[in-house]
Design an enzyme around this catalytic site. Structure first.
Site, PDB file in Angstrom:
ATOM      1  N   LYS A   1       3.146   9.352   8.307  1.00  0.00           N
ATOM      2  CA  LYS A   1       2.310   9.075   9.488  1.00  0.00           C
ATOM      3  C   LYS A   1       2.852   9.577  10.839  1.00  0.00           C
ATOM      4  CE  LYS A   1      -0.732   5.531   7.785  1.00  0.00           C
ATOM      5  NZ  LYS A   1      -0.374   4.987   6.474  1.00  0.00           N
TER       6      LYS A   1
ATOM      7  N   PHE B   1       0.851  -1.187   0.000  1.00  0.00           N
ATOM      8  CA  PHE B   1       0.000   0.000   0.000  1.00  0.00           C
ATOM      9  C   PHE B   1       0.883   1.231   0.000  1.00  0.00           C
ATOM     10  CE2 PHE B   1      -2.348   3.496   1.950  1.00  0.00           C
ATOM     11  CZ  PHE B   1      -3.430   3.545   1.097  1.00  0.00           C
TER      12      PHE B   1
ATOM     13  N   ASP C   1       9.348   2.494   1.474  1.00  0.00           N
ATOM     14  CA  ASP C   1       8.187   3.207   1.991  1.00  0.00           C
ATOM     15  C   ASP C   1       8.082   2.913   3.483  1.00  0.00           C
ATOM     16  OD1 ASP C   1       5.722   4.083   2.837  1.00  0.00           O
ATOM     17  OD2 ASP C   1       4.624   3.364   1.075  1.00  0.00           O
TER      18      ASP C   1
HETATM   19  C1  LIG Z   1      -0.727   5.249   5.081  1.00  0.00           C
HETATM   20  C2  LIG Z   1       0.311   4.845   4.113  1.00  0.00           C
HETATM   21  C3  LIG Z   1       0.543   5.573   2.935  1.00  0.00           C
HETATM   22  C4  LIG Z   1      -0.319   6.734   2.530  1.00  0.00           C
HETATM   23  O1  LIG Z   1      -0.204   7.800   3.406  1.00  0.00           O
HETATM   24  P1  LIG Z   1      -1.255   9.026   3.321  1.00  0.00           P
HETATM   25  O2  LIG Z   1      -0.704  10.005   4.309  1.00  0.00           O
HETATM   26  O3  LIG Z   1      -2.591   8.489   3.702  1.00  0.00           O
HETATM   27  O4  LIG Z   1      -1.230   9.530   1.931  1.00  0.00           O
HETATM   28  C5  LIG Z   1       1.580   5.176   2.124  1.00  0.00           C
HETATM   29  N1  LIG Z   1       2.352   4.117   2.430  1.00  0.00           N
HETATM   30  C6  LIG Z   1       2.162   3.396   3.555  1.00  0.00           C
HETATM   31  C7  LIG Z   1       3.063   2.229   3.856  1.00  0.00           C
HETATM   32  C8  LIG Z   1       1.128   3.716   4.427  1.00  0.00           C
HETATM   33  O5  LIG Z   1       0.911   2.977   5.515  1.00  0.00           O
END
Ligand SMILES: *Cc1c(COP(=O)(O)O)cnc(C)c1O
Length: 390
Positions: A243, A127, A214
């Site tokens: 986050k 994700f 990520d």
């Molecule tokens: C939550 C998340 C995103 C997206 O972040 P947003 O601030 O909602 O755009 C991207 N990568 C990972 C691994 C995430 O957990």
């Protein structure tokens, strides 16, 4: 009644205030927050040092734009690159934006090598966000369906499968980068196999690709290290964050090292709000408190403690497939879809999440104490047992 677009299936609760790991709803009922705004509120709710820093900054300077130097942004760049071993930072406002920056960086890097159709290797069950590029990169049909045409320039392989990446290397000469979550969050709290990240690093070195991690969910202390990749001993080329970085004040970052650190030139990428004084003071304070309160060690120890308690309570049940994670990123995989556990826990005053249909996911604040962790386990375990027995 509201005039909000119907993008969320919200739970029937509205929170009025918070303190530490606790939230209170508008009726005054108290909840133990084992989700922390989905890995955002690492310092717990309304940490006094953060509240003070934000008030001070709001009374001094909130926003000026990136047309000018921003001292707090420079300080944050210095701090994050020192902690991560990266060289330079770009600041934006969310995880998706941080990954957008990484994707654009990789494409520009590819064009610099005369690769006209640069391809990024991405993983199944990943994700990366909800923008067009990041939902294309995500390995989940649910976030893509209805939004076609998707972008080109991505090749997908299974997570934890080095051989599949090596296969792509042989057949696709347009690859410029790998984008991977070291620990997959939304995909079910999936843990990297021993030597997986090292293997990806090796393939990137062999092929001249960028290794882009990520760490939007698993970074900033969540796993008990500043960054999850630090368990592997490797150094990536790009790391994305969001986050937990601002403790709830929106901020994202794309960090880069070496050849990747100077790919962007003036005009290539930008953000109006990105890295403004208010957001940067939130992030600087977050990093400061994590260090002062020894929260990396707390995340590691209390995370191990929680997993061991859950194992003692649940591991013998045949419907409990696995209890896994690292630090305060905890997944309990069951043999059947268990979304309804969220409402049961809510009734008992506990906030949890279920992801990937069958995985109970806990992302408590990094400040959680052992006694509070015990309460999480003691509320949740009977709920899971009852659910599985039904
Ligand atoms: C939550 C998340 C995103 C997206 O972040 P947003 O601030 O909602 O755009 C991207 N990568 C990972 C691994 C995430 O957990």
């Amino acid at each position: 009644m509201s005039n909000l677009m119907n993008t969320y299936l919200r739970l029937p609760v509205t929170f009025a205030r918070g303190e530490g790991v606790w939230l209170w709803d508008e009726e005054g009922k108290r909840y133990l927050d084992a989700l922390a705004g989905v890995a955002v509120c690492g310092l717990g709710h309304c940490h006094p040092a953060l509240a003070k820093a934000l008030c001070d900054q709001a009374g001094t300077l909130i926003h000026t734009s990136n047309l000018y130097h921003i001292r707090k942004q420079e300080q944050l760049g210095t701090r994050l690159t020192a902690l991560s071993g990266m060289d330079n930072a770009f600041f934006c406002n969310s995880g998706a934006e941080a990954n957008e920056a990484a994707i654009k960086l990789a494409r520009l890097y590819g064009h610099g090598k005369n690769i006209d159709l640069p391809t990024i290797i991405v993983m199944e069950k990943s994700f990366h966000g909800r923008t067009m590029a990041t939902l294309t990169a995500s390995g989940n049909r649910k976030v893509q369906a209805g939004f076609e045409p998707l972008l080109t320039g991505f090749a997908r392989v299974p997570y934890n499968d080095l051989e599949a990446v090596a296969q792509v290397a042989e057949h696709n000469k347009n690859v410029v980068a790998i984008l991977v979550e070291p620990y997959q969050g939304e995909g079910g709290v999936n843990v990297p196999q021993a030597n997986y990240l090292q293997g990806l690093r090796h393939l990137c070195n062999q092929n001249g690709w960028l290794l882009m991690l990520d760490e939007v969910q698993c970074g900033i202390g969540r796993t008990g290290n500043w960054f999850a990749f630090q368990y592997s001993g490797i150094t990536p080329d790009v790391v994305t964050l969001a986050k937990g970085l601002g403790s709830g004040v929106p901020i994202g970052a794309c960090l880069a090292k070496g050849i990747a650190a100077n790919v962007f030139k003036p005009g290539n990428h930008a953000s109006t709000f990105g890295g403004n004084p208010l957001a940067c003071s939130a992030a600087l304070t977050t990093l400061e408190v994590i260090e002062k309160e020894d929260l990396l060690r707390n995340a590691m120890e209390v995370g191990d403690f929680m997993r061991s308690l859950f194992k003692a309570q649940l591991a013998d049940l045949p419907e409990v497939i696995e209890i896994r994670g690292q630090g305060l990123m905890i997944g309990i995989e069951l043999s059947k879809p268990c979304g309804e556990l969220v409402k049961e826990a809510l009734k008992k005053g506990l906030l949890i999440n279920v992801t990937s249909d069958k995985v109970v996911r806990l992302l408590p604040p990094l400040v959680i104490q052992r006694s509070e962790a015990e309460q999480v386990v003691n509320i949740l375990s009977p709920i899971v047992k009852e659910f599985l027995a039904a």
